[in-house]
Write an enzyme that holds these catalytic residues in place. Structure first.
Site, mmCIF file in Angstrom:
data_model
loop_
_atom_site.group_PDB
_atom_site.id
_atom_site.type_symbol
_atom_site.label_atom_id
_atom_site.label_comp_id
_atom_site.label_asym_id
_atom_site.label_seq_id
_atom_site.Cartn_x
_atom_site.Cartn_y
_atom_site.Cartn_z
ATOM 1 N N ARG A 56 15.077 16.609 39.796
ATOM 2 C CA ARG A 56 14.084 15.968 40.211
ATOM 3 C C ARG A 56 13.312 14.912 39.371
ATOM 4 N NH1 ARG A 56 8.303 17.489 41.150
ATOM 5 N NH2 ARG A 56 7.599 16.428 43.305
ATOM 6 N N HIS A 62 12.491 10.881 39.797
ATOM 7 C CA HIS A 62 11.204 10.444 39.805
ATOM 8 C C HIS A 62 10.960 9.469 38.868
ATOM 9 C CE1 HIS A 62 8.765 13.587 42.441
ATOM 10 N NE2 HIS A 62 9.836 13.412 43.030
ATOM 11 N N GLY A 77 12.759 1.979 37.441
ATOM 12 C CA GLY A 77 14.125 2.113 37.046
ATOM 13 C C GLY A 77 14.211 3.028 35.985
ATOM 14 N N ASN A 127 3.985 13.915 41.008
ATOM 15 C CA ASN A 127 4.264 14.843 39.943
ATOM 16 C C ASN A 127 3.171 15.597 39.576
ATOM 17 O OD1 ASN A 127 6.729 13.121 39.444
ATOM 18 N ND2 ASN A 127 5.684 11.346 38.245
ATOM 19 N N ASP A 183 16.119 25.675 50.397
ATOM 20 C CA ASP A 183 17.329 26.029 51.074
ATOM 21 C C ASP A 183 17.360 27.666 50.979
ATOM 22 O OD1 ASP A 183 19.663 27.113 51.928
ATOM 23 O OD2 ASP A 183 21.013 26.211 50.447
ATOM 24 N N HIS A 209 18.001 18.624 47.721
ATOM 25 C CA HIS A 209 17.085 19.979 48.177
ATOM 26 C C HIS A 209 17.907 21.104 48.357
ATOM 27 C CE1 HIS A 209 13.327 17.103 49.292
ATOM 28 N NE2 HIS A 209 13.920 17.132 47.878
#
Length: 331
Positions: free
Chosen positions: A66, A70, A76, A98, A249, A197
């Site tokens: 993650r 982010h 970039g 964040n 999940d 995810h």
């Protein structure tokens, strides 16, 4: 011995991937062999630190993956997400996406310290973050890919960019797609990368709006399985419990597989941004069904999209710098 065997598996997987390619960008090429002479043990060091961190806390794999997302979606892939506030820099860690949720910074610090000891002033934090994301995916059971290298680190951050450019859990499909397209990514990249995810957790505050409508009568989102919604409400009340964690999940929460897409087909996508892949765009829905049916195609598309995302406007050549400490600029 177990660590040695794991790393041997890692190296053998690398040999299966193509090594002779580069990704062009405005500052020059990124290529996998960038550090072969200047820091030949780089990938071994990154793998070792990430493997130890994930062994201690499986959730760390999702956290490091993650962080890379982010980072790349703001300015970039330049490690701006790692900077603490100092001087004129306002840290992206304070942004809505964040704050109270971005994590894994200590693992990146540990990798950087080990790499600096081995080859000081050579490897960027941006490349470390990119390698850590790949290794996290692989350690969780996901696909492998060769990482083009040669990024340099930014000397500033963008709080506004972090607040505005990163897709949010309650965004519509079109809003999310627009944010992807602005970064040169397409609908295949969107649906494939959303598959990250398949591991990790989300906070109650990120999906509460799906459980309770605006009038407060307790009716769930009609695209959310009602039995699943009832289960979620037991730990995600209308008020309070904002930081309570839920697995993204619920079938295989720590394994990188395609159950994420199967959950979406069953209307058990945790976040609104997950479920809209099925309900708001026909092309995206076809991809969800494809990935749910064929894990090999999902893995292939995910790996390709990760390389593509990792090439979002990197700094190369004389741009930026090679930070000595990932949390602050050198000067």
């Amino acid at each position: 011995m177990a660590k040695f065997i794991n790393f041997c598996v890692f190296l053998s997987l690398l040999t299966l991937a193509p090594l002779c390619f580069s990704m062009e960008n405005n500052g020059g090429p990124l290529y996998p062999s960038f550090y072969d002479h200047s820091c030949p043990r780089l990938q071994e060091i990154v793998w070792s630190v990430v493997a130890n961190a994930v062994a201690k806390e499986p959730r760390m794999a999702a956290s490091l993956l993650r962080l890379h997302f982010h980072d790349c979606f703001v300015k970039g892939c330049d490690a701006s997400v790692l900077l603490d506030s100092s001087g004129t820099i306002v840290s992206e860690k304070r942004s809505n996406p964040n704050r109270n949720s971005a994590r894994g910074f200590e693992v990146i610090d540990a990798i950087k310290a080990a790499v600096e000891k081995e080859c000081p002033g050579t490897v960027s934090c941006a490349d470390i973050l990119t390698l850590a994301a790949r290794d996290s995916t692989l350690l969780a059971g996901g696909p492998n890919w060769v990482v083009p290298l040669g990024r340099r680190d930014s000397i500033d951050a963008s709080l506004s960019g972090s607040n505005n450019n990163i897709p949010a859990p309650n965004n519509t499909f079109q809003t999310i797609l627009t944010k992807f397209k602005l970064k040169g990514l397409d609908i295949v990249d969107l649906v494939a990368l959303s598959g990250a995810h398949t591991i990790g957790d989300s906070r109650c505050t990120s999906f509460r709006q799906r459980l309770y409508n605006q009038s407060g009568n307790g009716q769930p989102d009609n695209t959310l399985n009602q039995a699943y919604a009832a289960q979620l409400r037991t730990r995600c009340p209308q008020s309070g419990g904002d930081q309570n964690l839920f697995v993204l999940d619920f079938v295989t929460p720590a394994k990188f597989d395609n159950n994420y897409y199967k959950n979406i087909l069953a209307f058990k996508g945790l976040l609104n941004s997950d479920q809209v892949l099925l309900t708001q765009n026909a092309e995206a829905a076809k991809l969800v069904k494809l990935y749910a049916d064929n894990i090999e195609i999902f893995f292939q598309h995910f790996a390709n999209s990760m390389v593509k995302m990792g090439n979002i406007t990197p700094k190369t050549g004389s741009s930026g710098e090679i930070r000595k400490i990932c949390r602050r600029v050198n000067h």
